[in-house]
Design an enzyme around this catalytic site. Structure first.
Site, PDB file in Angstrom:
ATOM      1  N   LEU A 127       0.822  -1.224   0.000  1.00 42.97           N
ATOM      2  CA  LEU A 127       0.000   0.000   0.000  1.00 42.97           C
ATOM      3  C   LEU A 127       0.850   1.266   0.000  1.00 42.97           C
ATOM      4  O   LEU A 127       0.298   2.365  -0.094  1.00 42.97           O
ATOM      5  CB  LEU A 127      -0.883   0.025   1.266  1.00 42.97           C
ATOM      6  CG  LEU A 127      -2.235  -0.675   1.209  1.00 42.97           C
ATOM      7  CD1 LEU A 127      -2.102  -2.156   0.925  1.00 42.97           C
ATOM      8  CD2 LEU A 127      -2.978  -0.475   2.531  1.00 42.97           C
ATOM      9  N   ASN A 181      10.476  -4.039  -5.480  1.00 42.45           N
ATOM     10  CA  ASN A 181      11.058  -4.605  -4.244  1.00 42.45           C
ATOM     11  C   ASN A 181      10.115  -5.606  -3.588  1.00 42.45           C
ATOM     12  O   ASN A 181      10.541  -6.667  -3.127  1.00 42.45           O
ATOM     13  CB  ASN A 181      11.412  -3.485  -3.263  1.00 42.45           C
ATOM     14  CG  ASN A 181      12.649  -2.716  -3.711  1.00 42.45           C
ATOM     15  OD1 ASN A 181      13.531  -3.285  -4.351  1.00 42.45           O
ATOM     16  ND2 ASN A 181      12.714  -1.437  -3.386  1.00 42.45           N
ATOM     17  N   GLY A 225       9.789  -8.723  -5.745  1.00 40.40           N
ATOM     18  CA  GLY A 225      11.019  -9.503  -5.589  1.00 40.40           C
ATOM     19  C   GLY A 225      10.999 -10.278  -4.283  1.00 40.40           C
ATOM     20  O   GLY A 225      11.370 -11.459  -4.230  1.00 40.40           O
ATOM     21  N   TYR A 264       1.356   9.674 -10.436  1.00 40.64           N
ATOM     22  CA  TYR A 264       0.604   8.671  -9.673  1.00 40.64           C
ATOM     23  C   TYR A 264      -0.031   7.648 -10.617  1.00 40.64           C
ATOM     24  O   TYR A 264       0.156   6.446 -10.478  1.00 40.64           O
ATOM     25  CB  TYR A 264      -0.466   9.408  -8.866  1.00 40.64           C
ATOM     26  CG  TYR A 264      -1.325   8.558  -7.959  1.00 40.64           C
ATOM     27  CD1 TYR A 264      -0.814   8.005  -6.788  1.00 40.64           C
ATOM     28  CD2 TYR A 264      -2.672   8.336  -8.252  1.00 40.64           C
ATOM     29  CE1 TYR A 264      -1.615   7.250  -5.930  1.00 40.64           C
ATOM     30  CE2 TYR A 264      -3.471   7.586  -7.413  1.00 40.64           C
ATOM     31  CZ  TYR A 264      -2.952   7.048  -6.250  1.00 40.64           C
ATOM     32  OH  TYR A 264      -3.753   6.305  -5.409  1.00 40.64           O
ATOM     33  N   ARG A 296      -8.037  15.611   0.529  1.00 44.46           N
ATOM     34  CA  ARG A 296      -9.072  14.877  -0.194  1.00 44.46           C
ATOM     35  C   ARG A 296     -10.439  15.447   0.141  1.00 44.46           C
ATOM     36  O   ARG A 296     -10.643  16.061   1.189  1.00 44.46           O
ATOM     37  CB  ARG A 296      -8.971  13.384   0.105  1.00 44.46           C
ATOM     38  CG  ARG A 296      -7.893  12.768  -0.751  1.00 44.46           C
ATOM     39  CD  ARG A 296      -7.741  11.304  -0.554  1.00 44.46           C
ATOM     40  NE  ARG A 296      -6.855  10.988   0.543  1.00 44.46           N
ATOM     41  CZ  ARG A 296      -6.393   9.772   0.790  1.00 44.46           C
ATOM     42  NH1 ARG A 296      -6.735   8.777   0.013  1.00 44.46           N
ATOM     43  NH2 ARG A 296      -5.586   9.550   1.808  1.00 44.46           N
TER      44      ARG A 296
HETATM   45  P1  NAD Z   1      -2.094   7.388   2.880  1.00 47.96           P
HETATM   46  O1  NAD Z   1      -1.299   8.512   2.316  1.00 47.96           O
HETATM   47  O2  NAD Z   1      -2.884   7.624   4.114  1.00 47.96           O
HETATM   48  O3  NAD Z   1      -1.175   6.106   3.138  1.00 47.96           O
HETATM   49  C1  NAD Z   1      -0.040   5.809   2.397  1.00 47.96           C
HETATM   50  C2  NAD Z   1       1.039   5.333   3.373  1.00 47.96           C
HETATM   51  O4  NAD Z   1       2.219   4.991   2.646  1.00 47.96           O
HETATM   52  C3  NAD Z   1       1.435   6.400   4.381  1.00 47.96           C
HETATM   53  O5  NAD Z   1       1.485   5.870   5.672  1.00 47.96           O
HETATM   54  C4  NAD Z   1       2.815   6.845   3.896  1.00 47.96           C
HETATM   55  O6  NAD Z   1       3.612   7.370   4.935  1.00 47.96           O
HETATM   56  C5  NAD Z   1       3.341   5.561   3.314  1.00 47.96           C
HETATM   57  N1  NAD Z   1       4.390   5.759   2.327  1.00 47.96           N
HETATM   58  C6  NAD Z   1       4.423   6.643   1.308  1.00 47.96           C
HETATM   59  N2  NAD Z   1       5.565   6.524   0.617  1.00 47.96           N
HETATM   60  C7  NAD Z   1       6.262   5.517   1.205  1.00 47.96           C
HETATM   61  C8  NAD Z   1       7.521   4.922   0.962  1.00 47.96           C
HETATM   62  N3  NAD Z   1       8.304   5.337  -0.040  1.00 47.96           N
HETATM   63  N4  NAD Z   1       7.932   3.917   1.765  1.00 47.96           N
HETATM   64  C9  NAD Z   1       7.169   3.476   2.792  1.00 47.96           C
HETATM   65  N5  NAD Z   1       5.970   4.024   3.089  1.00 47.96           N
HETATM   66  C10 NAD Z   1       5.518   5.027   2.295  1.00 47.96           C
HETATM   67  O7  NAD Z   1      -3.045   6.888   1.705  1.00 47.96           O
HETATM   68  P2  NAD Z   1      -4.169   5.756   1.715  1.00 47.96           P
HETATM   69  O8  NAD Z   1      -5.436   6.403   1.329  1.00 47.96           O
HETATM   70  O9  NAD Z   1      -4.120   4.968   2.963  1.00 47.96           O
HETATM   71  O10 NAD Z   1      -3.694   4.866   0.475  1.00 47.96           O
HETATM   72  C11 NAD Z   1      -3.059   3.613   0.653  1.00 47.96           C
HETATM   73  C12 NAD Z   1      -2.883   2.947  -0.706  1.00 47.96           C
HETATM   74  O11 NAD Z   1      -4.160   2.762  -1.328  1.00 47.96           O
HETATM   75  C13 NAD Z   1      -2.026   3.761  -1.675  1.00 47.96           C
HETATM   76  O12 NAD Z   1      -1.203   2.884  -2.396  1.00 47.96           O
HETATM   77  C14 NAD Z   1      -3.048   4.389  -2.597  1.00 47.96           C
HETATM   78  O13 NAD Z   1      -2.523   4.621  -3.879  1.00 47.96           O
HETATM   79  C15 NAD Z   1      -4.147   3.341  -2.617  1.00 47.96           C
HETATM   80  N6  NAD Z   1      -5.464   3.938  -2.951  1.00 47.96           N
HETATM   81  C16 NAD Z   1      -6.125   4.703  -2.039  1.00 47.96           C
HETATM   82  C17 NAD Z   1      -7.343   5.263  -2.378  1.00 47.96           C
HETATM   83  C18 NAD Z   1      -8.157   6.095  -1.422  1.00 47.96           C
HETATM   84  O14 NAD Z   1      -9.241   6.559  -1.777  1.00 47.96           O
HETATM   85  N7  NAD Z   1      -7.741   6.291  -0.187  1.00 47.96           N
HETATM   86  C19 NAD Z   1      -7.866   5.072  -3.668  1.00 47.96           C
HETATM   87  C20 NAD Z   1      -7.134   4.321  -4.570  1.00 47.96           C
HETATM   88  C21 NAD Z   1      -5.946   3.733  -4.197  1.00 47.96           C
HETATM   89  N1  UDP Z   2     -12.335  18.631  -4.512  1.00 44.27           N
HETATM   90  C1  UDP Z   2     -13.057  19.763  -4.206  1.00 44.27           C
HETATM   91  N2  UDP Z   2     -12.704  20.467  -3.106  1.00 44.27           N
HETATM   92  C2  UDP Z   2     -11.699  20.091  -2.282  1.00 44.27           C
HETATM   93  C3  UDP Z   2     -10.983  18.910  -2.579  1.00 44.27           C
HETATM   94  C4  UDP Z   2     -11.326  18.201  -3.716  1.00 44.27           C
HETATM   95  O1  UDP Z   2     -13.993  20.124  -4.906  1.00 44.27           O
HETATM   96  O2  UDP Z   2     -11.454  20.801  -1.273  1.00 44.27           O
HETATM   97  C5  UDP Z   2     -12.731  17.874  -5.711  1.00 44.27           C
HETATM   98  C6  UDP Z   2     -11.566  17.478  -6.621  1.00 44.27           C
HETATM   99  O3  UDP Z   2     -11.257  18.517  -7.509  1.00 44.27           O
HETATM  100  C7  UDP Z   2     -12.153  16.264  -7.317  1.00 44.27           C
HETATM  101  C8  UDP Z   2     -13.003  15.604  -6.230  1.00 44.27           C
HETATM  102  O4  UDP Z   2     -13.277  16.637  -5.276  1.00 44.27           O
HETATM  103  O5  UDP Z   2     -12.986  16.651  -8.372  1.00 44.27           O
HETATM  104  C9  UDP Z   2     -12.334  14.434  -5.523  1.00 44.27           C
HETATM  105  O6  UDP Z   2     -11.076  14.867  -5.066  1.00 44.27           O
HETATM  106  P1  UDP Z   2     -10.092  13.946  -4.220  1.00 44.27           P
HETATM  107  O7  UDP Z   2      -8.791  14.658  -4.166  1.00 44.27           O
HETATM  108  O8  UDP Z   2     -10.730  13.571  -2.936  1.00 44.27           O
HETATM  109  O9  UDP Z   2      -9.969  12.607  -5.059  1.00 44.27           O
HETATM  110  P2  UDP Z   2      -9.623  12.289  -6.605  1.00 44.27           P
HETATM  111  O10 UDP Z   2      -9.744  13.542  -7.424  1.00 44.27           O
HETATM  112  O11 UDP Z   2      -8.236  11.763  -6.590  1.00 44.27           O
HETATM  113  O12 UDP Z   2     -10.649  11.305  -6.990  1.00 44.27           O
END
Ligand code: NAD
Ligand code: UDP
Length: 315
Positions: free
Chosen positions: A72, A98, A101, A144, A185
């Protein structure tokens, strides 16, 4: 009891996952570099001898004898992944290399947290896994989106070439307690703004849509995906098909919090997807899974969480 590694385990999703895996009686290593995650998210697990917290960057090789890996590690919010785009690409791709692997070496199963962002600004609606997406490879979101797309490519190749038991899930917008209050977000932004009676910042005209999934539904989907037969490697959408405009979300949160906030319109960031909604037919079929928590119920719990942070002056 399984030995399980969770990278990014101190983040929003990772910390909920660690909690669930510990509750299910597993031995969990939580690895994080604390870029966007915090120890606070997992501090309540630290007394448990079957929970280990490791400060480590996933871009550097790591070795541990484990049976399962949930990869994650990666910032998920646009402001954080755009802060250092090169590092985001490295984290996605070198991190996946990594961990794949490691999975190959210790014969572990590995689940890769991919994203609905692989569909970019989708031209097909709702999005099935068979849709290849519409991503701008040089845009604001590309570090991303392309990083995550390449991580999927790596998973599929490790599976086909080396027989690694890989699983790809494409996570759609997820929200809930333990989101970082400043991570930018939309759900966390709007709730914190509403609770403080500050302006609610709607991007563009607010007519873009998202489908919001509560964290508990996602965690259940992740665990079920890890348990599927080895021949099924995805990708698999995990999300809630309930679709809302951002303007509707703002109005709902104002109503639910009884806030005096006004809605203000701010410029729409470039490449902001206009619509997003998962087709979850495959998840229903393969995992017997579908989300159970409706937006209003999930928002109620999330509002409570941010309210208590505010009451305790932690924001
Ligand atoms: P988050 O930012 O809260 O968590 C990400 C975690 O990864 C953090 O704890 C951060 O410190 C750690 N991290 C970042 N870079 C790192 C590195 N180089 N080495 C070790 N740790 C590292 O975000 P989240 O919402 O919990 O997302 C977790 C995963 O789920 C991510 O891979 C994200 O792309 C994926 N994801 C999340 C959402 C969502 O809506 N939250 C949607 C799609 C995908
Ligand atoms: N957004 C918004 N106001 C905010 C933050 C986000 O209107 O203060 C909008 C953003 O432009 C996008 C949607 O809400 O259209 C979802 O944004 P988020 O960053 O949560 O997720 P993602 O765009 O990656 O789906």
């Amino acid at each position: 009891m399984k030995r399980i590694l969770v990278t990014g385990g101190a983040g929003f999703i990772g910390s909920h996952l660690c909690e669930r895996l510990i509750k299910d009686g597993n031995d969990v290593i939580c690895m994080d570099n604390y870029f966007t995650g915090t120890k606070q998210n997992v501090v309540h697990l630290m007394d448990n001898p079957y929970f280990e917290l490791v400060r480590h960057d996933v871009c550097t090789p790591y070795f541990a004898e484990v049976e399962e890996i949930y990869n994650l590690a990666c910032p998920a919010s646009p402001i954080h992944y755009q802060y250092n785009g090169i590092k985001t690409v490295k984290t996605s791709i070198m991190g996946a290399l990594n961990m794949l692997g490691l999975a190959k070496r210790v014969k572990a199963k590995i689940l890769q947290a991919s994203t609905s962002e692989v569909y970019g600004d989708p031209l097909i609606h709702p999005q099935p896994e068979t849709y290849w997406g519409n991503v701008n490879c040089i845009g604001e979101r590309s570090c991303y989106d392309e990083g995550k797309r390449c991580a999927e490519t790596l998973c599929v190749n490790y599976h086909k070439q080396n027989g690694v038991r890989t699983k790809i899930i494409r996570i759609f917008n997820t929200y809930g307690p333990k989101m970082h209050p400043n991570d930018g977000r939309v759900v966390s932004n709007f709730i914190v703004q509403a609770l403080q009676n500050k302006d609610i910042t709607v991007a563009g005209d607010g007519m873009q849509t998202r489908s919001f999934q509560f964290i508990d539904d996602l965690i259940e989907g992740m665990i079920r995906m890890m348990d599927t037969e080895d021949s099924f490697y995805g990708p698999l959408n995990i999300g809630n098909p309930g679709e809302f405009t951002i303007l509707d979300l703002a109005k709902k949160i104002i109503e639910m919090t009884g806030s005096k906030s006004r809605i203000v319109f701010i410029p729409l960031p470039s490449d902001d997807p206009t619509q997003r909604k998962p087709d979850i037919s495959l998840a229903k079929q393969k995992l017997d899974w579908q989300p159970k928590i409706a937006l209003e119920e999930g928002l109620k719990k999330t509002i409570c969480y941010f309210d208590s942070l505010l009451q305790n002056q932690k924001i």
